[in-house]
Scaffold this active site. Structure first.
Site, short mmCIF file in Angstrom:
data_model
loop_
_atom_site.label_atom_id
_atom_site.label_comp_id
_atom_site.label_asym_id
_atom_site.label_seq_id
_atom_site.Cartn_x
_atom_site.Cartn_y
_atom_site.Cartn_z
N GLU A 1 0.89 -1.22 -0.04
CA GLU A 1 -0.02 -0.03 -0.09
C GLU A 1 0.61 1.43 -0.03
OE1 GLU A 1 -2.65 -0.57 3.28
OE2 GLU A 1 -4.05 -1.83 2.20
N GLU B 1 -6.63 -7.82 -1.30
CA GLU B 1 -7.03 -8.05 0.21
C GLU B 1 -8.43 -7.29 0.36
OE1 GLU B 1 -4.75 -5.25 3.01
OE2 GLU B 1 -2.99 -5.87 2.11
#
Lengths: 658, 658, 658
Positions: B143, B299
Site C-alpha cells: 500500500e 486484500e
C-alpha cells in the site's frame, strides 16, 4: 471625490491585460485602486535588486486614465528569498513549529532582519514614487495581525513588560504569579505564552495581546516615518482586519493612521450580512471620530465569504446597499478586494469586480452602476449622533475570553453585536465609545459584558450616570481590573454601587438550558445569584435554583438611571428593553415608523438621507426632497423597490415626525 | 487456478502452529498466500544479517501442500534498528514532527538510506527465492502511500519540478506565484507544502501529490528491476490502497505492475458495502483494462471495518457475495487480509479467515465453502462493456479538494460514487475511463465534478460528442486547466461550447439548504447562475435567488448530445436522469427486470452469468443453463435465497431481452 | 478530630489578609489546612536560596489558632528559574513538543535534575518543619500524573522493561513485535510511544502507562524517605486525582501512602454529581481498606466544575450532603480546594470556601454550618460490607482503551460507573475489589467490561464461584491476558468455562443502533454472536442479525452462579438484573424501602446511620435514635427536608426490616 475601486494586482497578469483593466475601470467609474499589496517578490526579486519598471508602467497607465493610486508597501508577505536567508524571521507557533513560506504573512514582526527589510523596501518605494502625481495615499502592509512566539518575540516582550511594570515585583503581583509557582526572578524568565502543561496564566495572555498590538504598531509607525520623510503631505494608512484572531487594538491604532481604513467581510449571507455591515461601519466611524480622522472602507467583497466552508455571491442589489451603508456613515468611498479575479493562487475563487466570467456579468454591471452613482455623490459627514452609544474595548474583549472563565459561552463580540443589532433594528443611530471617553453627550450608554474595567472607566461611568446619563450594563461586566484580576467583595466589583446590586455567584447556563423570567421572556447563557442593594427588580427568575430572585434591575443613581441585565435576553426582549431605555432617556430613531429591515442613515451636516431597503418587498418611506439616485423629486414619500434604496437630499431642515 | 487465500504471517506464531495452518488452508481450499509483508525485522534482524531459515521452512511447507506463494518485499516497515541508525530516513509531517518507529510505514521514500536498504533486502530475497518452485508472484512493499516533508523530499521535489517545468518562470506562472509574493528566484526556494501561516498555494499542493505518486512509483520500479533481474518471468505487483489519503495515481501505476492488485475495505456495512464493492471492482478492472493487465483482489476482510470507531462482521453470505462480485469482474481470485487473527499488535481485532475463535467458527466455515466454490470456477474475462463509462482522474480529484474552493462540500469521490451507484442500481455494467482515453466505444459517458480538465481531455470529450456520443457532465467540471488555474470567460471553461451553456456564478448551498427544481425534484450542495447558450433547459430552479433559471440542460452537439447538471440531484432523480440518458444513448442493463438489490454481472467471452442477491428476501431471476454453484440445471429462472447467489453457465449465446 | 479545611495559599495574598484568614477559619470550624502546594517559587526563589520567613509566620499563626497543618512539598510546579536552568527537565509531548513553564506540572519526572531538585526542597522543608508543632501530615507533590516522552523517559522506560521482561525475546513476544516489523534487537531501540505513522502497538501503550505509574511512584517514595528521615512519625500522603488522563494505578499506590487521599470533582451537576460522589468515596475507601490504610477526601470544590466549558455552584445543601457522603464512608474529614478564591491566576474562578464575594455569602455560611456539624462528629469506620463488590482494575482500564479495538464505545469507566450507579440507586453498599483479591467474603461480585484478566485473576474468579459465589460478568471481559494479548479459542477466553458460553464474534453497535431483547428491554453499544456451552439463556436478541441468539445468560457453576451480559442494558434493566442477582445471592440494601434518591450509609462498628436526601422533595425515613445534626430524638421515623440529611445514632443494634 469618493474613492471607488479595489485592490489591483497587475503583477499577476501579462501586461497585455493592463490596458483592458484600465478601460474597464473607466467604464466602471473607478477613481482609485490599491497597488502593490503582496508584490514584494516582484519589486525586489532578490535582496537589494529592485524591478520597478512594471510598476512605473502601471502607475503611468493609471495616471493617464485619471485613476488615483493607493500605493502599498508589500511587507505583509516577504519573498521566498528572504525566508531562506533569514529563517529566524519565520514565525513560530506556541507549540514551537516554525512556519514556512508558501502562503502570506510568514514573518516574525520582532525579527530584526524582517524589520530592516521592511524599512528598506518602504524607503525604496517612497524614494521612487513619493512624488508620483498619481499617488493619493500610502497603504502600509496589509491587515496587521500575525503572531509569533520565538526568541525575538520573547526579548521584545520582556522589554515591553519592563516598560509596563518597571519592576518584577509589580509584574508578579499583576500576574498573580505566586499562583502555581510562576513567580519570576529575572526578566529573562518571562516568556510569551507557549505550549504548556495545563491552563496558562490569564494576565500573561492578556499582556501578550497588548504587547503584540503595540509591537505591530511600532512596525507600522517605523514605515510611516520613512514614507512621510520622502513624501511629505501624502497621508498614510493601513487596513484594519476585523475578527477575533486580530491581536490589534483598533481604537488605539486609529490615532496613528491618517485615515482609518477597514476591511469588512460579513460572515454569513442575507440579513446577517446587512447587520454586520452596519456594525462594521459604526465601529470604523466611531474609531475615526474619537481619533479625529476620516475613514474609508478599504476592502469588501462583491461576494460573501463564509468562514472556511463556502462562498456565495451577494444577492442582486446587496453590493450597492452595503456600499451605501458605509458611505452614509461617512466612509470616503467604497473599495473592494479585488479588481479582477485571478486564475490561480489560494484566493482564486474570491469574488472580484471583474469575475472569472469577465465583464459580461451581473457583478461587473452592478459595479458599473454603483460607480456611476458614487460619481454623483460627495463625501458625507458621519451621521448625527442619536445620543446612543455602546461601549467598545478590545482589551476587555481579550481579557474576557480564554480558559478558566466561569463559562466559555458569553462571547464579548456576540454581546456587542446583539446590542447593536437590536438597536439598529429599532432604527437608532449608534456610536461606539471607549470606556474612558467623555460620555456626557450621550443619552443612553450600553455596556455589553465588559469584563475588564479600569478604575478610570468605572469612575467615568459613575460620573456619567451621576450627571443624568442612562446606562444599561449586562452580565459579566466590571468583574476585573486593569490587570485582569477579579475585583472582590461581590460582583460586579466596578459597578456594584452604581447599579445598586451585589452578585454573589454566577450560574452560567448550559447551551440548551434557557431560564424563564417573570416577564414571560427567557434568558440564556448566564444567570446570577443577585441581591438588590438599592436597585429595584424589573424582572425576576421564574423557576430553577434562582426562582424569585432579581434578573433585571433598574437603579436611580443621582441624576441618572442604571439598568442591569444578569442574563442574555433573546433579541425581542433585549430590543424591547434597550428601546424602552433609549426612549426613556430621550433618544429617538433616525426616522419614525420605518418597516422592519429598512435602514435610514442621516449624516450630520447637510448630507442626504440614505434609505436602504434590506427586505425582499417594496416599501414606502416618508421623505421629501430630491432622490440623488434617480434625480427625481420626492414629495412626502419615496418608494423603495425590494432590496432597493434612495438617497434623498432633503429640502428643508429635518423635522422629526411626531 | 483462481488465487484464494490471504496474508499469512507465520513469523508471528510459533513454528508449532505452521503445520496446523497448512492443514486448515488445505481444508479451506486455499491456493495461494502472501508471505513476508512487514517481516523485515525477522528477515534482517540487524543491518546486513539475514535470517531466512524460518522462511525457507514456511515456503517448503507451503510448497509441499501445493499452496502457491505471493512473496512480499517487506519494505513498508523498516525495522527499529534501521530507524535508529538512520533518523534522517524517518518521515516528517508538514508541521515538522519527525515520526518515530512503533507502527508501520515510518520511512521517508526520498531518503537515500531507506532506498538503499530497500534495494538490499529486495536483492537478498530475490537471490534466495527467485527460483523457488512455490513462488507465484512478487508483492513489492505494501500500500504505497506515505508522505514526508523533509529535506530529502524537498530536494527530490525540486528535481521533479525542474523536470516538469524546465524553467522557474514556467513554474512561477503555473503556480500563480505572483500571488502573495511567492515568486521563486531559485529552485532551492521551492519547498514541499509545510505548515504555513494561512492558505497554501493550490498548484503547489497538486504538484506535491503528483510528485509523491511519481516518487513512490520510482521506489517501486527500483525494486521491480532487481526482482526481474534475479527472477525473470515471475510477475511483480504491489497492492493499491483505495482512499483519499493515498497520493498515488493508480491509473498511471497500473501500467507499471504485471497484475493490478487492489485492497478493498468498504467503509460501512450493509448495502453500502455491496455498492462500494462493485465500485472498487469496476475501478480496478478499468485500470487494468486500460493498461492491458489482469487484476486481482489482493486484500479484503472477512469483516467490515468502519473507519476508526467500529468493526463488524460481514453478514452471513456477504463474504461470498463480495468475493464473487470481484471474480465476476475478472479478478484472478480472492485474497484476504488475513489468514489467521493475531493475538497482539495494533490490528489484533482485524477480521481473519481463521478468527480468534479458531476453525470452529462461522467465518472459517464460510471460507471453506467459498474455497470449494472457487475451486470449481476458472478465471473469467472482464465483463462485456455495456457502453457506459464514468470518467475517473486522480489528479482532478486532488486538484478539486483543498482550501479556497467555492465550497468544501462537493467531494469528487462522492460524486463519482453517486453516479456509479445509481447506474449500478439500474443494472448497468459500468466502466471507468480516463479523460484522455479513446471513448468512441461508449454510448454514454458520465463526467462527475471533474474540476481539472486538460486541453487534450476537453478536445477528447468534444470529439466524442461530435462523433455521436452522449455525455452527462455535472457541476464543478471543466473549471481548471492542467495547472489547476481557472479557465476564464465563464464556467465551465473547458466545456462551455460543448454544453451550450455559460455559468456566471457559483451558488454553493449550505448542508441543510436544498433547492427545489421545476421537476419536483430537489438539488443540494451546489447551484449555479447559468445562461443557456445553445442548450435547452430540462429542469429549472424553483424559488430562491435562482428562481426560473436553468438547472439541468441538454445540448444537441453535432452528432451527439451533452447534458449538464448544475446541482446535485438526489439518488432517485439522478438515477432517473442517467438511466434515461443511457437508454436514449442505446445502452441497456445487463439483465432486464431485475429486482432492486439484485446484481447481474456477465463476463465477456463465454464466462458464466453471476447473479448476486444483496437483499434479505429470496428472488427469482430469469436465466437458463447450469448453476455452477449447485451443479443443477436452470431452466428459465433461478431462485436466489436471501443474500444468495447463482453462477449460471448459459446454454446459448446470450440474447438481450427485448 | 475530623479534618476540615482546604488548600490555603497565603503566598498569594498580602500578609494583612492572613489574620483575617485565621479568624474566618476559626469561625468556620476549620481544623486543618494544606499549605505550600505550588509554593516552590516563593520558598526557593533562586536555586539554593530559601525564603521560609513567610511560612514560619503562617505556620505560627495557624498553630496559635489551633489549626493543624498539612504541609505540602511544592514539587508539582518547579519555578521558572528551574526550567530555564534545566530545559532538559521540561516535558516533551508524543509529537516532540517541549512544553514551557507558565502553567503547572511542567517537569519530566525522569529528568535527573528535576528529581534532585525535588529531593533538595523536600529535605529543606523536612529539616525546617519536621518538628513543627502544627504539623499534622505531609502532602507530597500534587496529583501525580504528568507524562513525558523525552530521552530521559526513554532510558527509564528501557530499564523498567528490562526489569519486567528480563530478555528482549520475552518483550518481543509480549508485544507481538513481529507484527509490522517492530521486533527489537537492542533495548535502546525500545522507545516510549511517540507520534508515529499509523496505529501504535497496544502493549507498548499499556506498558508505558504501567511504567509511568511506577516511575511517578518512585518519585513519591524518594521524597517520602526524606520526610520520614527528618520527621519520623508524621504520616505522609499524596492526593490522588481521579480521571482517565491519570496514568497512575491508585490501588497499587494506596499501599505506599500512610493515608489514602483523593481529590474529587464531579463532572456534571445535579444527581450525576451525587452519584459520582458515592462512586468516588467507594473507590477511595476500597483502595484504603485493601491496603490497610485510613482515607481522606483531600480536595473537593464548593462548586461543581464542568470539564472545560462551564462552572456552576453547588445547589444549597449539596456541599454538606457531598461532604457527609464521604464522611459516612470513613473519610477522616472534608477538605476543599480551596480556602479563599484568588484574584488572579488560571483558576481564579474556581470555587472556594471564601468566595470572591467574601464571607458575606451563602457559600461561606454553608461552610460554617458544615464545620460546626463536623465538629460534633467523630471519625466513623468504613461502612459495613453489604456483600456486594464491583471489580476494579486500572491496568485493565488502560488496556481496554485505545485504537484498534472492536469498537471505541464500550468505555471501562462508564461500565463501572453504570454498575455502581444502578446498585447505589437500589440502596446497596458497594465495595470495589481487585481481580486477584480474596472475594470469598462477598455474596455478589460484578465484573464490568474487564478486558484484561491475568491467569491468577481468572483462577480467583473461578474459585470464587466454585465456592458458592454469585458473579455477573459483562461483555468485553476476559478477552486479553496480562500482556494484553487476546486469549484464543472463543471469547471470553478467561471465562468461557466459568460462564458456560462461547462467543464467536463481536457485533458492536453504532451509537444510534439499539438492539431489542426478548424481555422487552433493549441493549446498546455491543452485541455478540454467542453460543451456550452449559449456560441457559435468560434473554435473547430479538430481530437483527443475531435474532434468537442468547443475549444474557446464567450458568450454575459448582456451588455458585455466573451471569453474563453480552450487551449494555439500559439503567432500568441493568438495575433490575443486578438487584435480582444480589437478592438471589443473599445481599440486601442498607435500609429497605427508601425512596429513589435517598441514600443511607451505615458505618460498620457503632457509627451513626447517615441519611441523605438527594431529591428536591421532603421524605420520611424509618429510623430511631438521636439525630446528631439536630440533637433531637428520632422515634421510628425521621423527616428529611428537600436536599437535607440526618445522622442518626441508633439506639439499639440494627435489625434489618423484614
Amino acid at each position: 471625490m469618493l474613492y471607488y475601486g479595489g485592490d489591483y494586482n497587475p503583477e499577476q497578469w501579462p501586461a497585455e491585460v493592463w490596458a483592458d483593466d484600465v478601460a474597464l475601470m473607466r467604464r466602471a467609474g473607478v477613481t482609485a485602486v490599491t497597488v502593490g499589496v503582496f508584490a514584494w517578490a516582484r519589486l525586489e526579486p532578490a535582496e537589494g535588486r529592485y524591478e520597478f519598471g512594471w510598476l512605473d508602467r502601471v502607475l503611468g497607465l493609471l495616471h493617464r486614465a485619471g485613476i488615483r493610486v493607493v500605493l502599498a508597501t508589500p511587507t505583509a508577505s516577504p519573498p521566498p528569498w528572504f525566508s531562506l536567508a533569514h529563517p529566524d524571521a519565520l514565525p513560530v507557533t506556541a507549540e514551537g513549529v516554525r512556519l514556512c513560506h508558501g502562503s502570506r504573512d510568514t514573518y516574525c514582526v520582532s525579527a530584526p532582519a524582517y524589520r530592516a527589510a521592511c524599512r528598506r523596501i518602504a524607503r525604496a518605494l517612497a524614494t521612487r514614487y513619493g512624488g508620483h502625481p498619481a499617488l493619493e495615499l500610502w497603504h502600509v502592509h496589509n491587515e496587521y495581525g500575525t503572531r509569533c512566539h520565538c526568541e525575538h518575540v520573547a526579548t521584545a516582550f520582556q522589554r515591553w513588560l519592563e516598560d509596563r511594570y518597571d519592576t518584577l515585583d509589580r509584574l508578579n503581583e499583576a500576574w498573580s504569579a505566586a499562583f502555581w509557582s510562576q513567580w519570576y526572578g529575572d526578566w529573562a524568565q518571562v516568556l510569551p505564552p507557549r505550549a504548556t502543561q495545563y491552563l496558562p496564566n490569564p494576565t500573561q495572555l492578556l499582556d501578550f495581546r497588548r504587547f503584540l498590538s503595540d509591537e505591530l504598531l511600532a512596525a507600522f509607525t517605523e514605515q510611516r516615518a520613512i514614507l512621510r520623510e520622502f513624501a511629505p503631505g501624502v497621508p498614510v494608512t493601513t487596513n484594519f482586519a476585523l475578527g477575533d484572531w486580530v491581536p490589534v487594538d483598533h481604537a488605539r491604532w486609529a490615532r496613528e493612521v491618517d485615515i482609518v481604513a477597514i476591511d469588512h467581510y460579513p460572515s454569513a449571507p442575507g440579513r446577517t450580512a446587512d447587520e454586520e455591515t452596519a456594525l462594521a461601519g459604526d465601529l470604523a466611524r466611531s474609531w475615526a471620530r474619537a481619533a479625529g480622522r476620516p475613514w474609508l472602507l478599504m476592502e469588501q467583497a462583491p461576494g460573501v465569504v463564509y468562514t472556511g466552508r463556502r462562498m456565495v455571491p451577494k444577492a442582486p442589489g446587496q453590493l450597492a446597499r452595503h456600499s451605501l451603508a458605509h458611505v452614509a456613515r461617512g466612509s470616503r468611498g467604497v473599495m473592494f478586494f479585488q479588481w479582477r479575479a485571478p486564475r490561480g493562487g489560494a484566493e482564486r475563487f474570491h469574488a472580484a469586480m471583474v469575475p472569472h466570467a469577465g465583464p459580461e456579468s451581473r457583478v461587473y454591471r452592478e459595479a458599473c452602476e454603483l460607480g456611476a452613482l458614487l460619481g454623483r455623490l460627495s463625501t458625507v459627514d458621519e451621521p448625527a449622533s442619536a445620543g446612543v452609544a455602546i461601549l467598545w474595548d478590545a482589551q476587555s474583549w481579550w481579557a474576557g475570553e480564554g480558559p478558566g472563565l466561569p463559562s466559555a459561552d458569553p462571547r464579548y463580540f456576540d454581546a456587542v453585536a446583539a446590542a447593536h443589532r437590536v438597536l439598529w433594528r429599532a432604527g437608532f443611530a449608534i456610536d461606539f465609545a471607549g470606556p474612558e471617553e467623555d460620555l456626557s453627550g450621550y443619552r443612553l450608554v450600553v455596556v455589553p459584558s465588559l469584563y475588564l474595567v479600569t478604575d478610570a472607566a468605572a469612575d467615568n461611568l459613575r460620573g456619567y450616570v451621576a450627571g443624568g446619563g442612562h446606562l444599561v450594563v449586562s452580565f459579566f461586566s466590571g468583574i476585573a481590573d486593569a490587570d485582569a484580576q477579579v475585583r472582590l467583595g461581590g460582583y460586579p466589583g466596578a459597578f456594584r454601587e452604581l447599579l445598586g446590586i451585589r452578585v454573589e455567584e454566577f450560574h452560567p447556563l448550559a447551551p440548551d438550558e434557557p431560564v424563564a423570567l417573570s416577564t414571560g421572556d427567557s434568558g440564556s447563557v448566564w444567570s446570577e445569584y443577585l441581591h438588590l442593594a438599592g436597585a429595584e427588580a424589573v424582572a425576576s427568575y421564574a423557576g430553577g435554583p434562582l426562582d424569585g430572585l432579581p434578573a433585571v434591575t433598574r437603579h436611580g443613581y443621582r441624576a441618572g438611571v442604571a439598568w442591569y441585565l444578569s442574563t442574555r435576553l433573546d433579541d425581542t426582549a433585549h430590543g424591547r428593553l434597550l428601546t424602552g431605555a433609549a426612549h426613556a432617556a430621550g433618544a429617538a430613531p433616525v426616522c419614525a415608523g420605518l418597516a422592519d429591515g429598512v435602514e435610514a442613515v442621516r449624516p450630520s451636516g447637510d448630507g442626504p438621507l440614505f434609505l436602504l431597503n434590506h427586505t425582499d418587498q417594496p416599501v414606502t418611506v416618508p421623505a421629501s426632497g430630491v432622490d440623488l439616485v434617480t434625480g427625481r423629486s420626492v414629495d412626502g414619500a419615496v418608494k423603495l423597490s425590494a432590496g432597493g434604496f434612495a438617497i434623498v437630499q432633503e429640502r428643508s431642515p429635518h423635522i422629526d415626525p411626531p
